[in-house]
Design a protein around this motif. Structure first.
Motif, PDB file in Angstrom:
ATOM      1  N   ASN A   1      13.271 -36.221  11.653  1.00 19.97           N
ATOM      2  CA  ASN A   1      12.441 -35.682  10.584  1.00 19.97           C
ATOM      3  C   ASN A   1      11.960 -34.266  10.930  1.00 19.97           C
ATOM      4  O   ASN A   1      11.206 -34.093  11.884  1.00 19.97           O
ATOM      5  CB  ASN A   1      11.247 -36.622  10.379  1.00 19.97           C
TER       6      ASN A   1
ATOM      7  N   THR B   1       4.449 -38.469   8.855  1.00 17.56           N
ATOM      8  CA  THR B   1       4.471 -39.383   7.715  1.00 17.56           C
ATOM      9  C   THR B   1       3.577 -40.584   7.986  1.00 17.56           C
ATOM     10  O   THR B   1       3.312 -40.931   9.135  1.00 17.56           O
ATOM     11  CB  THR B   1       5.902 -39.895   7.433  1.00 17.56           C
TER      12      THR B   1
ATOM     13  N   SER C   1      12.662 -41.656   9.487  1.00 20.11           N
ATOM     14  CA  SER C   1      11.317 -41.339   9.028  1.00 20.11           C
ATOM     15  C   SER C   1      11.114 -41.844   7.615  1.00 20.11           C
ATOM     16  O   SER C   1      12.059 -41.938   6.825  1.00 20.11           O
ATOM     17  CB  SER C   1      11.105 -39.828   9.069  1.00 20.11           C
TER      18      SER C   1
ATOM     19  N   ASP D   1       6.509 -40.642   2.993  1.00 18.87           N
ATOM     20  CA  ASP D   1       5.124 -40.464   2.584  1.00 18.87           C
ATOM     21  C   ASP D   1       4.456 -39.501   3.570  1.00 18.87           C
ATOM     22  O   ASP D   1       3.887 -39.910   4.580  1.00 18.87           O
ATOM     23  CB  ASP D   1       4.413 -41.819   2.551  1.00 18.87           C
ATOM     24  N   TYR D   2       4.510 -38.218   3.268  1.00 22.20           N
ATOM     25  CA  TYR D   2       4.080 -37.184   4.206  1.00 22.20           C
ATOM     26  C   TYR D   2       2.586 -36.923   4.116  1.00 22.20           C
ATOM     27  O   TYR D   2       2.009 -36.838   3.023  1.00 22.20           O
ATOM     28  CB  TYR D   2       4.846 -35.883   3.954  1.00 22.20           C
TER      29      TYR D   2
ATOM     30  N   GLY E   1       8.177 -35.893  -0.179  1.00 20.34           N
ATOM     31  CA  GLY E   1       9.178 -36.250   0.816  1.00 20.34           C
ATOM     32  C   GLY E   1      10.526 -36.555   0.187  1.00 20.34           C
ATOM     33  O   GLY E   1      11.568 -36.127   0.694  1.00 20.34           O
TER      34      GLY E   1
END
Length: 267
Positions: free
Chosen positions: A125, A130, A189, A192-193, A201
């Motif tokens: 990622n 996240t 990954s 949901d950042y 995302g």
């Protein structure tokens, strides 16, 4: 009626898997192996193109290869070696059909019945932290339980692969290990950042697929942020350490298509 002709041109290419070993400390369990993998190859170059001909593969999969090297270094710096042994394999020819992984699975350096698990990386990622982490093929093995525990320690949720329509389980190197019965984990990954709006995302992932995936533009970007990749690698490290220290073996869950192979192997 249609007539057409097809001309095929083939060439022989020799490539290699690159392997590093860290022997375990226990005189008996050191013959058990945890295998970390990432593929080092990409698509080479296309000299028929104008401008830049090089497929750099920065995301796919220089990031995974860097993660593999980082994990090997982390294990080698432990004050005491784990009980079981660890194998770090940079695999070739993933982009040509998982050929390096297939070669290893059919010609393992150590017996498959002594191979505890495969932990695979294919693109880390590059966009930050996240709230979640994804297991491609969630529900297949008890390796998921270890991921759940370690992700929980980070305050993160474990989710199924966010884009199952892409068939990721069948398209990365861990699949060749699964096909011969070895429990395999492919961690990705989540999308949901932290600090980003909903859908950000997924938009970044779609943008990468459209603009850079398997293109010469897959290069290091100035806005990349590997803080989330570090947390994913910490999970992979702790899962591997648990497997290397705990006498228990991971298993395919009932109903999984690979369970019969593993059960027969372990008799």
């Amino acid at each position: 009626v249609a007539e057409f002709a097809v001309t095929n041109v083939s060439r022989r290419v020799v490539s290699r898997n690159v392997v590093g070993e860290l022997k375990g400390s226990d005189p008996v369990r050191r013959e058990d192996w945890i295998v970390y993998t990432a593929h080092w190859d990409h698509l080479g170059r296309d000299d028929t193109r104008d401008g830049d001909p090089i497929f750099n593969g920065a995301m796919d999969n220089a990031t995974g290869t860097a993660g593999l090297i980082g994990l090997a270094g982390a294990f080698s710096r432990l004050p005491e070696r784990p009980s079981r042994s660890l194998l770090f394999v940079a695999l070739t020819a993933e982009e040509q059909g998982l050929l390096g992984a297939r070669h290893y699975a059919l010609n393992p350096l150590h017996p498959l019945r002594r191979t505890v698990a495969n932990l695979n990386m294919d693109g880390l990622n590059p966009w930050g932290r996240t709230r979640d982490v994804a297991v491609v093929g969630l529900g297949n093995s008890t390796l998921d339980d270890l991921v759940l525990r370690e992700a929980g320690r980070q305050g993160r949720a474990v989710v199924a692969e966010p884009m199952p329509e892409k068939g990721m389980f069948y398209r990365s190197d861990h699949f060749e290990f699964a096909k011969v019965g070895v429990p395999a984990l492919y961690l990705k990954s989540g999308l949901d950042y932290l600090g980003r709006p909903e859908g950000w995302g997924r938009a970044r992932a779609d943008e990468f697929t459209e603009r850079d995936y398997h293109k010469v533009s897959d290069e290091v970007k100035p806005d990349w942020d590997f803080s989330g990749a570090v947390e994913d690698l910490q999970i992979l490290f702790r899962v591997g350490l648990d497997l290397a220290q705990n006498p228990a073996w991971p298993e395919w869950k009932p109903g999984t298509e690979f369970k019969a192979l593993r059960d027969a192997m372990m008799r």
